[in-house]
Scaffold this active site. Structure first.
Site, PDB file in Angstrom:
ATOM      1  N   SER B 148       0.834  -1.195   0.000  1.00 22.24           N
ATOM      2  CA  SER B 148       0.000   0.000   0.000  1.00 22.24           C
ATOM      3  C   SER B 148       0.877   1.257   0.000  1.00 22.24           C
ATOM      4  O   SER B 148       1.647   1.449  -0.933  1.00 22.24           O
ATOM      5  CB  SER B 148      -0.951  -0.054   1.200  1.00 22.24           C
ATOM      6  OG  SER B 148      -1.986   0.899   1.060  1.00 22.24           O
ATOM      7  N   ASP B 224     -10.158  -5.578  -2.886  1.00 19.34           N
ATOM      8  CA  ASP B 224      -9.521  -4.549  -2.059  1.00 19.34           C
ATOM      9  C   ASP B 224     -10.419  -3.314  -2.040  1.00 19.34           C
ATOM     10  O   ASP B 224     -10.736  -2.764  -3.102  1.00 19.34           O
ATOM     11  CB  ASP B 224      -8.151  -4.207  -2.669  1.00 19.34           C
ATOM     12  CG  ASP B 224      -7.310  -3.311  -1.774  1.00 19.34           C
ATOM     13  OD1 ASP B 224      -7.871  -2.340  -1.215  1.00 19.34           O
ATOM     14  OD2 ASP B 224      -6.113  -3.579  -1.642  1.00 19.34           O
ATOM     15  N   HIS B 257      -7.377  -5.968   1.401  1.00 17.24           N
ATOM     16  CA  HIS B 257      -6.173  -5.134   1.576  1.00 17.24           C
ATOM     17  C   HIS B 257      -5.366  -5.554   2.809  1.00 17.24           C
ATOM     18  O   HIS B 257      -4.370  -4.915   3.139  1.00 17.24           O
ATOM     19  CB  HIS B 257      -6.614  -3.669   1.720  1.00 17.24           C
ATOM     20  CG  HIS B 257      -5.538  -2.652   1.455  1.00 17.24           C
ATOM     21  ND1 HIS B 257      -4.967  -2.473   0.215  1.00 17.24           N
ATOM     22  CD2 HIS B 257      -4.934  -1.738   2.257  1.00 17.24           C
ATOM     23  CE1 HIS B 257      -4.054  -1.505   0.275  1.00 17.24           C
ATOM     24  NE2 HIS B 257      -4.009  -1.044   1.503  1.00 17.24           N
TER      25      HIS B 257
END
Lengths: 279, 279
Positions: B148, B224, B257
């Site tokens: 991320s 996600d 995620h």
């Protein structure tokens, strides 16, 4: 049963669930990992009982079992270690080795513990019935393992349910709670002063009294700070030798009592169970 | 450098360390896993940069990298994501996407951020020098990855240090911070309103401006929740296609995620890096 969360991981689904337990009189939370599988298939199930202070979350987050369970096609179920909630009595000083997070997998018989602390019936009857009803498990192919207090739980549950589990293993188990401080505190409080009642919750005593397992795998770190005082694997070794139970006891050099130890050998244990569950 | 903890795991040592950082003006904590190795051997090193809200601990506890790193003989280093401490300024409303836990791997140029928020220099210069000095790493064999915001960090650091890393990958990276809300908030605060200064911290812009990588592996879950708004992998896909950078972008069906996603593909990434680091 309520779904707290379901997340895809290692090709399967890691779920966390909550239900109102009749045994403990509280809501109980547990986790289940279900690997990818053919529609309608029933998978073997491995029970993992956790140690002092833990919830389902410790092994679920740090146990590193999913890759191996996915590969072997095995469901893993991780219960909590005690009832929890505002009305549940706890250690008078909030100690971590008794009360909340420390149910010791017994049905308490003393006041005030007997109302909620019924983890024996919870993990041996109520939760298995729920899991059998709600998940694609083949209850004829069950294995059991656990860590520390949960290793104690796994061994005593397996010893007292001959034939239920095809495979039993443990990580750094408490093998003789009657003979160590953690067990002495827990069993005297939950079961009372009559130590004869403790034998049903003491693996070494159970073996001395005739309980048997076809075989047993145990790992323990030789740098485990609880090795000599609380775990005493030599007592299990002696009991198994006397009883003719094939025990593979591995003293793992340099490992401690943490999930850094457990996760190092988790895949080994899962594969060992898989060999027996997938026969 | 102070040792916070060292624990044996998967045959190696998982350590956590603290040092006074000249760049951030604070103590910084990071983790290093060193696999078992021959005395005197120098091992390849894989840098893992973490995402928003994380410290070194998230990947260290939940990343499931140790088995693969132990097998491949690769050291993994996980820095923190920002300076921390009482004197360090934070988001005025304590938001999780800016300030503490959200350094975005830039050297801030604005007040009050510029005094402490120097994560670019920290992860590209100060920490590598410390790691090279204190651990058995072969700095000619480095790889980098991240998740991320840390995927953004890994890509921008690799793009701006051609030849330093033999391998670059990412999990669900922010690829074009200039074009998404998280990045807009962070870069406008840390670097100011002049968007031309942002291009050095935007992977897609860096590629447009001529930066190159020999190849790139990216995994992202198609479930996600940040996929469309913050991650926009199609922008990286287009930039790599235009620039002739071989990108393996895998949209992983059903994954989110979280570390349940990261851990599912961590061993894959470690092995992919190992193929390039152990050549």
């Amino acid at each position: 049963m309520e779904t707290v969360s379901e997340v895809k991981s290692h090709g399967g689904v890691q779920g966390v669930y909550r239900h109102a337990s009749a045994e403990t009189g509280t809501d109980m939370v547990f986790s289940v990992f279900v690997p990818a599988h053919a529609p309608g298939a029933k998978l073997p199930v491995l029970w993992y009982l956790s140690g002092l202070t833990c919830t389902h979350a410790n092994v679920t987050e740090k146990g590193e079992f999913r890759a191996a369970c996915a590969e072997a096609g095995i469901i893993l179920v991780a219960p909590d270690t005690s009832p929890r909630g505002e009305g549940v009595p706890d250690d008078s000083e909030g100690a971590w080795d008794f009360g909340l997070g420390a149910g010791f997998y017994v049905d308490a018989t003393t006041t005030p513990w007997s109302a909620n602390y019924r983890m024996w019936s919870y993990v041996t009857a109520e939760l298995p019935a729920l899991v059998a009803d709600q998940f694609p498990v083949d209850m004829d192919r069950q294995g059991i393992t656990g860590h520390s207090m949960g290793g104690h739980g796994a061994l005593t549950v397996a010893l007292r349910h001959p034939g239920r589990f095809r495979s039993t293993s443990a990580f750094a188990p408490i093998v003789a709670p009657s003979q160590v401080p953690w067990g002495d505190k827990a069993l005297s409080n939950y079961l009372g002063a009559d130590r004869s009642a403790w034998r049903a919750h003491d693996s070494v005593a159970l073996i001395e009294d005739g309980a048997r397992l076809p075989e047993l795998l145990v790992d323990i770190g030789d740098a485990d700070p609880f090795f000599e005082r609380e775990l005493k694997p030599e007592l299990l070794e002696q009991a198994c030798a006397d009883a003719g139970i094939p025990l593979t006891l591995r003293r793992q050099a340099g490992y401690d009592h943490s999930y850094y130890f457990i996760s190092s050998f988790m895949a080994d244990h899962v594969r060992w169970h898989a060999e027996r569950l997938n026969r």
